[in-house]
Design a protein around this motif. Structure first.
Motif, short mmCIF file in Angstrom:
data_model
loop_
_atom_site.label_atom_id
_atom_site.label_comp_id
_atom_site.label_asym_id
_atom_site.label_seq_id
_atom_site.Cartn_x
_atom_site.Cartn_y
_atom_site.Cartn_z
N ILE A 51 0.83 -1.20 0.00
CA ILE A 51 0.00 0.00 0.00
C ILE A 51 0.87 1.25 0.00
O ILE A 51 1.83 1.34 0.74
N LYS A 52 0.48 2.21 -0.81
CA LYS A 52 1.09 3.55 -0.75
C LYS A 52 0.28 4.44 0.18
O LYS A 52 0.84 5.26 0.90
N GLU A 53 -1.05 4.29 0.13
CA GLU A 53 -1.94 5.09 0.97
C GLU A 53 -3.20 4.29 1.24
O GLU A 53 -3.73 3.65 0.34
N LEU A 54 -3.69 4.33 2.49
CA LEU A 54 -4.90 3.62 2.85
C LEU A 54 -5.65 4.41 3.91
O LEU A 54 -5.08 4.77 4.94
N GLN A 55 -6.92 4.69 3.63
CA GLN A 55 -7.80 5.35 4.61
C GLN A 55 -9.07 4.51 4.72
O GLN A 55 -9.62 4.10 3.70
N VAL A 56 -9.49 4.27 5.94
CA VAL A 56 -10.72 3.54 6.19
C VAL A 56 -11.60 4.42 7.06
O VAL A 56 -11.19 4.83 8.13
N GLU A 57 -12.81 4.72 6.57
CA GLU A 57 -13.72 5.63 7.28
C GLU A 57 -15.05 4.95 7.57
O GLU A 57 -15.55 4.18 6.75
N ASP A 58 -15.61 5.27 8.72
CA ASP A 58 -16.95 4.81 9.07
C ASP A 58 -17.95 5.85 8.56
O ASP A 58 -17.92 7.00 8.97
N LYS A 59 -18.83 5.43 7.67
CA LYS A 59 -19.85 6.31 7.12
C LYS A 59 -21.25 5.89 7.57
O LYS A 59 -22.25 6.30 6.98
N SER A 60 -21.33 5.10 8.63
CA SER A 60 -22.62 4.59 9.12
C SER A 60 -23.58 5.69 9.52
O SER A 60 -24.80 5.55 9.33
N PHE A 61 -23.06 6.79 10.03
CA PHE A 61 -23.92 7.89 10.47
C PHE A 61 -24.79 8.44 9.34
O PHE A 61 -25.86 8.99 9.59
N LEU A 62 -24.36 8.27 8.11
CA LEU A 62 -25.14 8.76 6.97
C LEU A 62 -26.39 7.92 6.71
O LEU A 62 -27.24 8.32 5.93
N HIS A 63 -26.47 6.76 7.35
CA HIS A 63 -27.53 5.80 7.04
C HIS A 63 -28.43 5.49 8.23
O HIS A 63 -29.27 4.61 8.15
N LYS A 64 -28.27 6.20 9.33
CA LYS A 64 -29.01 5.88 10.55
C LYS A 64 -30.52 5.94 10.39
O LYS A 64 -31.24 5.25 11.09
N LYS A 65 -31.02 6.74 9.50
CA LYS A 65 -32.47 6.88 9.34
C LYS A 65 -33.04 5.93 8.29
O LYS A 65 -34.24 5.94 8.04
N HIS A 66 -32.19 5.11 7.71
CA HIS A 66 -32.68 4.14 6.73
C HIS A 66 -33.48 3.05 7.42
O HIS A 66 -33.20 2.67 8.54
N LYS A 67 -34.47 2.55 6.73
CA LYS A 67 -35.38 1.55 7.28
C LYS A 67 -34.65 0.29 7.76
O LYS A 67 -34.98 -0.27 8.80
N ASN A 68 -33.66 -0.15 7.02
CA ASN A 68 -32.96 -1.39 7.35
C ASN A 68 -31.67 -1.18 8.13
O ASN A 68 -30.83 -2.07 8.20
N PHE A 69 -31.51 -0.02 8.75
CA PHE A 69 -30.29 0.28 9.49
C PHE A 69 -30.11 -0.70 10.65
O PHE A 69 -31.04 -0.97 11.41
N ASN A 70 -28.90 -1.23 10.77
CA ASN A 70 -28.54 -2.12 11.86
C ASN A 70 -27.27 -1.58 12.49
O ASN A 70 -26.23 -1.53 11.84
N PRO A 71 -27.31 -1.17 13.76
CA PRO A 71 -26.12 -0.58 14.39
C PRO A 71 -24.94 -1.54 14.53
O PRO A 71 -23.82 -1.12 14.83
N LYS A 72 -25.15 -2.83 14.29
CA LYS A 72 -24.07 -3.81 14.38
C LYS A 72 -23.41 -4.08 13.04
O LYS A 72 -22.46 -4.84 12.95
N ARG A 73 -23.94 -3.46 11.98
CA ARG A 73 -23.35 -3.61 10.64
C ARG A 73 -23.03 -2.21 10.12
O ARG A 73 -23.85 -1.32 10.17
N PHE A 74 -21.83 -2.06 9.61
CA PHE A 74 -21.30 -0.73 9.32
C PHE A 74 -21.23 -0.41 7.83
O PHE A 74 -21.13 -1.31 6.99
N HIS A 75 -21.24 0.88 7.55
CA HIS A 75 -21.04 1.41 6.21
C HIS A 75 -19.61 1.94 6.18
O HIS A 75 -19.29 2.88 6.90
N ILE A 76 -18.78 1.34 5.35
CA ILE A 76 -17.36 1.64 5.34
C ILE A 76 -16.95 2.24 4.00
O ILE A 76 -17.40 1.79 2.94
#
Length: 86
Positions: free
Chosen positions: A20-45
Motif C-alpha cells: 500500500i502507498k496510501e490507505l484510509q478507512v472511514e466509518d460512514k454509518s452515520f449517513l444511514h441511521k435513518k434508513h429503514k434497514n439500518f442495523n447498528p451492528k453492521r457498518f457502512h465503510i
C-alpha cells in the motif's frame, strides 16, 4: 465488534495482502441511521486505497481482490462498502 476493531482488521488484512502507498478507512454509518434497514451492528465503510498493484487491473478486478480479503467482515460486520482507488 465495534467500529475501531473493524477498521483495524480491515487495514491489517489489506496491508498484509498488498503493498500500500496510501490507505484510509472511514466509518460512514452515520449517513444511514435513518434508513429503514439500518442495523447498528453492521457498518457502512469507505476505503480509499492507493497501490501500484492495482494499476494493471480493472476496477472490477481490484474490487474483487479487496472483497476476497474482507470476506468474513462483509458477511458479518459490513453492510455497505465503498472503495475509491486513488
Amino acid at each position: 465488534m465495534n467500529i475501531n476493531q473493524l477498521v483495524n482488521i480491515i487495514k491489517q488484512k489489506i496491508e498484509s495482502n498488498i503493498v500500500i502507498k496510501e490507505l484510509q478507512v472511514e466509518d460512514k454509518s452515520f449517513l444511514h441511521k435513518k434508513h429503514k434497514n439500518f442495523n447498528p451492528k453492521r457498518f457502512h465503510i469507505k476505503i480509499k486505497i492507493k497501490t501500484d498493484e492495482f494499476k494493471s487491473l480493472s476496477k472490477i478486478e481490484a474490487t474483487r481482490k479487496i472483497y476476497s480479503f474482507l470476506e468474513d467482515e462483509l458477511k458479518n460486520h459490513i453492510h455497505s462498502l465503498e472503495i475509491l482507488f486513488i
